[in-house]
Design a protein around this motif. Structure first.
Motif, PDB file in Angstrom:
ATOM      1  N   TYR A 229     -30.131 -44.727 -46.243  1.00  0.00           N
ATOM      2  CA  TYR A 229     -29.906 -43.434 -45.591  1.00  0.00           C
ATOM      3  C   TYR A 229     -30.987 -42.418 -45.997  1.00  0.00           C
ATOM      4  CZ  TYR A 229     -27.346 -39.256 -44.064  1.00  0.00           C
ATOM      5  OH  TYR A 229     -26.981 -38.094 -43.446  1.00  0.00           O
ATOM      6  N   ILE A 244     -31.265 -27.485 -37.496  1.00  0.00           N
ATOM      7  CA  ILE A 244     -30.792 -26.100 -37.539  1.00  0.00           C
ATOM      8  C   ILE A 244     -31.151 -25.457 -38.879  1.00  0.00           C
ATOM      9  CG2 ILE A 244     -28.699 -24.686 -37.571  1.00  0.00           C
ATOM     10  CD1 ILE A 244     -27.433 -26.742 -35.656  1.00  0.00           C
ATOM     11  N   GLN A 248     -33.230 -22.363 -38.124  1.00  0.00           N
ATOM     12  CA  GLN A 248     -32.433 -21.157 -37.901  1.00  0.00           C
ATOM     13  C   GLN A 248     -31.808 -20.528 -39.136  1.00  0.00           C
ATOM     14  OE1 GLN A 248     -30.238 -21.269 -34.351  1.00  0.00           O
ATOM     15  NE2 GLN A 248     -31.017 -23.225 -33.677  1.00  0.00           N
ATOM     16  N   TYR A 267     -22.230 -36.525 -53.570  1.00  0.00           N
ATOM     17  CA  TYR A 267     -22.499 -37.697 -52.732  1.00  0.00           C
ATOM     18  C   TYR A 267     -22.564 -38.977 -53.572  1.00  0.00           C
ATOM     19  CZ  TYR A 267     -23.739 -34.587 -48.775  1.00  0.00           C
ATOM     20  OH  TYR A 267     -23.720 -33.641 -47.778  1.00  0.00           O
ATOM     21  N   PHE A 300     -27.095 -42.809 -35.129  1.00  0.00           N
ATOM     22  CA  PHE A 300     -27.663 -41.615 -35.769  1.00  0.00           C
ATOM     23  C   PHE A 300     -29.194 -41.556 -35.587  1.00  0.00           C
ATOM     24  CE2 PHE A 300     -29.484 -40.448 -40.051  1.00  0.00           C
ATOM     25  CZ  PHE A 300     -29.214 -39.095 -40.039  1.00  0.00           C
ATOM     26  N   ARG A 311     -38.519 -33.766 -27.064  1.00  0.00           N
ATOM     27  CA  ARG A 311     -38.978 -32.399 -27.290  1.00  0.00           C
ATOM     28  C   ARG A 311     -40.497 -32.350 -27.516  1.00  0.00           C
ATOM     29  NH1 ARG A 311     -35.176 -28.158 -28.114  1.00  0.00           N
ATOM     30  NH2 ARG A 311     -34.208 -28.191 -26.071  1.00  0.00           N
ATOM     31  N   LEU A 335     -33.324 -29.594 -21.372  1.00  0.00           N
ATOM     32  CA  LEU A 335     -32.233 -30.248 -22.104  1.00  0.00           C
ATOM     33  C   LEU A 335     -32.107 -31.695 -21.628  1.00  0.00           C
ATOM     34  CD1 LEU A 335     -29.618 -27.328 -22.059  1.00  0.00           C
ATOM     35  CD2 LEU A 335     -30.867 -28.196 -24.044  1.00  0.00           C
ATOM     36  N   LEU A 336     -32.196 -32.590 -22.577  1.00  0.00           N
ATOM     37  CA  LEU A 336     -32.125 -34.022 -22.291  1.00  0.00           C
ATOM     38  C   LEU A 336     -30.710 -34.389 -21.834  1.00  0.00           C
ATOM     39  CD1 LEU A 336     -33.554 -36.795 -22.646  1.00  0.00           C
ATOM     40  CD2 LEU A 336     -32.871 -36.714 -25.046  1.00  0.00           C
ATOM     41  N   TYR A 349     -24.161 -36.617 -34.652  1.00  0.00           N
ATOM     42  CA  TYR A 349     -23.172 -36.292 -35.677  1.00  0.00           C
ATOM     43  C   TYR A 349     -22.206 -37.473 -35.870  1.00  0.00           C
ATOM     44  CZ  TYR A 349     -24.457 -31.283 -35.451  1.00  0.00           C
ATOM     45  OH  TYR A 349     -25.116 -30.078 -35.507  1.00  0.00           O
ATOM     46  N   ASP A 352     -23.858 -40.157 -37.942  1.00  0.00           N
ATOM     47  CA  ASP A 352     -23.993 -39.698 -39.322  1.00  0.00           C
ATOM     48  C   ASP A 352     -22.644 -39.839 -40.030  1.00  0.00           C
ATOM     49  OD1 ASP A 352     -25.342 -38.646 -41.425  1.00  0.00           O
ATOM     50  OD2 ASP A 352     -25.843 -36.741 -40.511  1.00  0.00           O
ATOM     51  N   TYR A 373     -16.518 -36.932 -49.395  1.00  0.00           N
ATOM     52  CA  TYR A 373     -17.725 -36.729 -48.591  1.00  0.00           C
ATOM     53  C   TYR A 373     -17.439 -36.882 -47.093  1.00  0.00           C
ATOM     54  CZ  TYR A 373     -22.309 -37.339 -46.564  1.00  0.00           C
ATOM     55  OH  TYR A 373     -23.396 -37.227 -45.738  1.00  0.00           O
ATOM     56  N   LEU A 380     -17.772 -30.138 -41.881  1.00  0.00           N
ATOM     57  CA  LEU A 380     -19.093 -29.515 -41.711  1.00  0.00           C
ATOM     58  C   LEU A 380     -19.647 -29.763 -40.302  1.00  0.00           C
ATOM     59  CD1 LEU A 380     -21.840 -29.312 -44.317  1.00  0.00           C
ATOM     60  CD2 LEU A 380     -22.477 -30.331 -42.163  1.00  0.00           C
ATOM     61  N   LEU A 381     -19.514 -31.020 -39.847  1.00  0.00           N
ATOM     62  CA  LEU A 381     -20.092 -31.357 -38.540  1.00  0.00           C
ATOM     63  C   LEU A 381     -19.304 -30.719 -37.397  1.00  0.00           C
ATOM     64  CD1 LEU A 381     -21.091 -35.105 -39.103  1.00  0.00           C
ATOM     65  CD2 LEU A 381     -22.602 -33.118 -39.049  1.00  0.00           C
ATOM     66  N   ARG A 384     -20.175 -27.105 -37.448  1.00  0.00           N
ATOM     67  CA  ARG A 384     -21.582 -26.982 -37.071  1.00  0.00           C
ATOM     68  C   ARG A 384     -21.747 -27.147 -35.556  1.00  0.00           C
ATOM     69  NH1 ARG A 384     -25.919 -27.816 -40.732  1.00  0.00           N
ATOM     70  NH2 ARG A 384     -27.824 -28.426 -39.708  1.00  0.00           N
ATOM     71  N   ASP A 388     -23.255 -24.392 -33.158  1.00  0.00           N
ATOM     72  CA  ASP A 388     -24.414 -24.696 -32.319  1.00  0.00           C
ATOM     73  C   ASP A 388     -24.090 -24.422 -30.850  1.00  0.00           C
ATOM     74  OD1 ASP A 388     -27.096 -25.624 -32.068  1.00  0.00           O
ATOM     75  OD2 ASP A 388     -26.301 -27.472 -31.186  1.00  0.00           O
ATOM     76  N   CYS A 392     -26.177 -21.979 -28.594  1.00  0.00           N
ATOM     77  CA  CYS A 392     -26.804 -22.461 -27.356  1.00  0.00           C
ATOM     78  C   CYS A 392     -26.296 -21.665 -26.163  1.00  0.00           C
ATOM     79  CB  CYS A 392     -26.547 -23.961 -27.175  1.00  0.00           C
ATOM     80  SG  CYS A 392     -27.507 -24.946 -28.325  1.00  0.00           S
TER      81      CYS A 392
END
Ligand code: NDP
Length: 416
Positions: A229, A244, A248, A267, A300, A311, A335-336, A349, A352, A373, A380-381, A384, A388, A392
């Motif tokens: 990983y 991000i 950002q 972790y 992932f 991009r 945007l794909l 995500y 991951d 974890y 978190l995801l 997030r 996002d 957006c």
């Protein structure tokens, strides 16, 4: 008279809670038999004694941090331009993380095998290391706050509240010296914490070997998958420039603590737990979980690469053998809408998280702590993804609604 509304002390609460969580997990694993709720055998005295910082722990950590900085500066590497900043300019980044990781792991393994030191020392002094690294991250955040205020070298923000500025940071890209120098955020995002996590994994395996004369199948699998990983992270290091965090988030306590403390010290908990537990995991179980992990890894890596390639060169990008499909937007960026980005808006995500879950599964079901974890990461995801989505919606306006009609699912196609 206008009333002034007091803001909730979110930054302070977050700092206390995050720090307490990391310490408590260590207590659970090392002094409470892997349990979350303190049981009859909970060794509070041993826990408190283990946390006392020592000169040795401080020297080991400072040496590690400086060693990583020296590798970043001295090892050969290529320069890559980051994504455009709001004023259209770009910053140059040094990419040599994979080599730094290889040199670091070779160095610690060679030192251990040669008998210069024992990696298991890190396991035995985990508490002292935890306190040292935590104090270091608080101190570094203070420096970064001050530096970002005085030498932002680009986008920065003042909020008028020290706590908020300290927590979220002031400058987007604090560098010493500004603009051309050492990039604190990019360095901390990857090097000391991520590579440190793997060194801690090695330490846990070494501790198991010292105690039992062998490294268990589950331990071997966890360490190998986590090495994969992190190595993949560095293999695609330039891809991090599109995340991000780099694009950002300003650099403050939130990222510093996450990068330097949370990542390495929590972790590695699966490996920590596995020293004394689940040493009889069957080949079938370990093999099945490894396959699940590799599936997540594939999703992932492929999803992140698809967006990155698109991009960088949208006109010549092919996805799954066909020209990439995309949506034009008024903002100018496309945007794909094909490949994984046509199935859900954040399948990266999902992949991951599957890896995170598999590391927990490799520790069996005897304790909830190895699942911290994946649980934390799911939270978190999910948050997030929502953040996002809001960003957006602001950036793309009505185009974002159009895009959401084309790609309906957020993370898991057909479910969420
Ligand atoms: P993404 O890489 O998904 O980036 C989101 C941004 O990509 C959006 O803000 C938007 O920015 C752009 N975008 C969104 N949809 C599209 C599209 N269809 N086509 C092209 N561009 C699009 O998010 P993150 O930076 O959060 O995550 C990157 C990776 O890092 C993920 O794999 C994640 O799992 C991982 N990660 C790992 C963490 C860890 O602790 N292990 C923590 C956080 C993330 P714009 O259009 O402005 O370019």
């Amino acid at each position: 008279m206008a009333k002034t509304r007091r803001r909730a002390p979110v930054a302070q609460i977050n700092m206390v809670v995050m720090t307490a969580i990391v310490y408590y997990l260590y207590f659970g694993i090392a002094f409470n038999g892997g349990g979350l709720v303190p049981g009859a055998g909970a060794d509070w005295g041993g826990f408190v004694a283990a946390l006392v910082p020592t000169t040795a722990a401080l020297l080991v950590y400072l040496a590690w941090f400086v060693f990583q900085a020296v590798l970043e500066r001295m090892l050969p590497g290529r320069s890559v331009q980051g994504m455009p900043l709001p004023d259209g300019s770009t910053l140059s980044y040094r990419i040599n993380g994979l080599l730094a990781m290889a040199v670091s792991l070779l160095a610690v393994t060679a030192g251990h095998v040669a008998g210069w030191f024992s990696l298991a020392w890190l396991h035995a002094h985990f508490g002292a290391m935890l306190t040292v690294i935590t104090l270091f991250s608080f101190a570094l955040s203070l420096f970064i706050w001050w530096w970002g205020l005085n030498y932002p070298g680009g986008p920065s923000k003042r909020s008028g509240s020290f706590a908020r500025e300290y927590f979220y940071g002031t400058a987007l890209n604090p560098r010493t010296p500004p603009v051309t120098g050492f990039d604190w955020k990019f360095f901390c995002e990857c090097r000391p914490g991520l590579i440190g996590w793997i060194v801690l994994d090695f330490a846990m395996a070494a501790a198991q070997y010292e105690s039992y004369g062998e490294v268990s199948l589950a331990m071997g699998a966890v360490v190998a998958l986590q090495v994969l990983y992190v190595a993949n992270n560095f293999w695609n290091e330039s891809l991090l420039l599109t995340t991000i965090d780099i694009q950002q988030e300003r650099f403050g306590w939130m990222l510093v603590f996450g990068d330097l403390v949370l990542v390495p010290m929590t972790y590695c908990l699966q490996a920590f737990y596995l020293i004394d537990n689940f040493r009889d995991a069957s080949m079938l179980w370990v093999g099945g979980v490894v396959l699940f992990n590799l599936l997540g890894y594939g999703i992932f890596v492929t999803a992140n690469r698809q967006k990155y390639r698109f991009r960088r060169d949208p006109d010549h990008c092919t996805i799954w053998g066909k020209p990439a499909e995309y949506m034009e937007t008024e903002r100018g960026t496309r945007l794909l809408t094909s490949g994984f980005w046509g199935l859900a808006r954040h399948m990266n995500y999902l992949g991951d998280w599957m890896q995170a879950l598999s590391w927990g599964l490799l520790a069996g079901f005897g304790s909830i702590i190895p699942y911290f974890y994946p649980l934390w990461f799911a939270f978190l995801l999910l948050t997030r993804e929502q953040r996002d989505d809001r960003w957006c919606a602001q950036k793309y306006g009505a185009d974002w609604d159009r895009y959401k009609q084309l790609v309906k699912w957020r993370i898991l196609p057909g479910v969420y």
